[in-house]
Write an enzyme that holds these catalytic residues in place. Structure first.
Site: not given
Ligand code: NAI
Length: 281
Positions: A169, A165
């Site tokens: 990133k 990851y």
């Molecule tokens: P989340 O799991 O709630 O949202 C991610 C969304 O992406 C999900 O709804 C999922 O269905 C969708 N997804 C996954 N694979 C996919 C694909 N191949 N094509 C289309 N959609 C897809 O997680 P969150 O926390 O909202 O994450 C959003 C972004 O923020 C991610 O890139 C994550 O790595 C990044 N991030 C989040 C952090 C946090 O503290 N929550 C910290 C650092 C980065």
């Protein structure tokens, strides 16, 4: 009139967490939004239309405009189809938020190839797959644009158990800085965020179960920065990476120290050892 009225935005992974809040906020400010989500679980398995559809309904019920797309960001065809959904519905794209993501946390000693490949495919290759067609559309349309990528402190600062990851990133941060240079003459701005929020990705982290923190770390705190970066008020902001979460916004920078230059010939390893404190200072 919102600050994004007349604009069209794509948000990938907008069926939940941070992406959902971003899509809702962009729509509240007047943007027509493509809500992309594969609808799978946190590790990338499965899929379905329910997550994207629910956010589209939420936007429409609040008086906004949105359509759903269910493609995976991790393939070239998926990226092209996400653009097609936007063009079929709204005729243009002004804003792309690459947000979709999954986790397969393991220490490197236990990290087998599939868990490396799928994480790099969704995050890093996914950013390529969706951005390239959208960037080319923005270039041809010649009206500028704003692309916002989602990096992480995991890649930029390091985090235990996340070499897959973190590598993806940090790659996204590099992609952002390079594409910002390519986009400049077309008025296409490219920035990245490193968010921190309580979502299904982070719900099992120590400390995030605390009730006080739940509100403070809500993903709703990420969305206003995205709306700002999408808007014309950020017209001079490009090639930046922002930390955002819990009410805090700051810039994250790569720094090169002053260093030490040897002008008479090649360094010896012992000379480097003798001057290492100054090199790192
Ligand atoms: P989340 O799991 O709630 O949202 C991610 C969304 O992406 C999900 O709804 C999922 O269905 C969708 N997804 C996954 N694979 C996919 C694909 N191949 N094509 C289309 N959609 C897809 O997680 P969150 O926390 O909202 O994450 C959003 C972004 O923020 C991610 O890139 C994550 O790595 C990044 N991030 C989040 C952090 C946090 O503290 N929550 C910290 C650092 C980065």
């Amino acid at each position: 009139m919102g600050i994004l009225s007349g604009k069209v935005a794509i948000v990938t992974g907008a069926g939940g967490g941070i992406g959902r809040e971003e899509a809702l906020a962009l729509a509240r400010e007047g943007a027509a939004v493509v809500v992309n989500d594969l609808g799978g679980s946190r590790d990338g398995s499965g899929g379905g239309q329910r997550m994207a559809d629910a956010v589209v309904e939420e936007i429409q019920q609040a008086g906004g405009t949105a359509v759903a797309n269910y493609d995976s960001v991790a393939t070239v065809e998926g990226g092209q189809n996400i653009l097609k959904t936007a063009l079929d519905a709204f005729g243009q794209v002004d804003v792309l938020v690459n947000n979709a993501g999954i986790l397969r946390d393991k220490t490197l000693a236990k990290l087998e190839e599939p868990d490396w490949d799928v994480v790099v495919a969704v995050h890093l290759k996914g950013t390529y797959c969706v951005t390239r067609p959208v960037f080319n559309h923005m270039r041809e349309r010649n009206q500028g644009g704003s692309i916002i990528n989602t990096s992480s402190t995991s890649g930029l600062e390091g985090n235990f158990g996340q070499t897959n990851y973190g590598a993806a990133k940090a790659g996204i941060a590099g992609f952002t800085r390079c594409l910002a240079l390519e986009g400049k003459k077309y008025g296409i701005r490219v920035n990245a965020i490193a968010p921190v929020a309580l979502t299904r990705l982070t719900e099992d982290l120590a400390g995030f179960q605390d009730d006080g923190l739940k509100e403070r770390m809500s993903p709703a705190h990420i969305a206003p920065l995205i709306v700002y970066l999408a808007s014309d008020r950020a017209k001079d902001v490009t090639k930046k990476t922002f930390f955002v979460g819990g009410g805090k916004i700051s810039e994250m920078r790569m720094v090169r120290t002053e260093g030490v230059t040897k002008s008479d010939g090649v360094w010896t390893p012992n000379e480097i050892a003798d001057q290492i404190e100054q090199i790192l200072a």
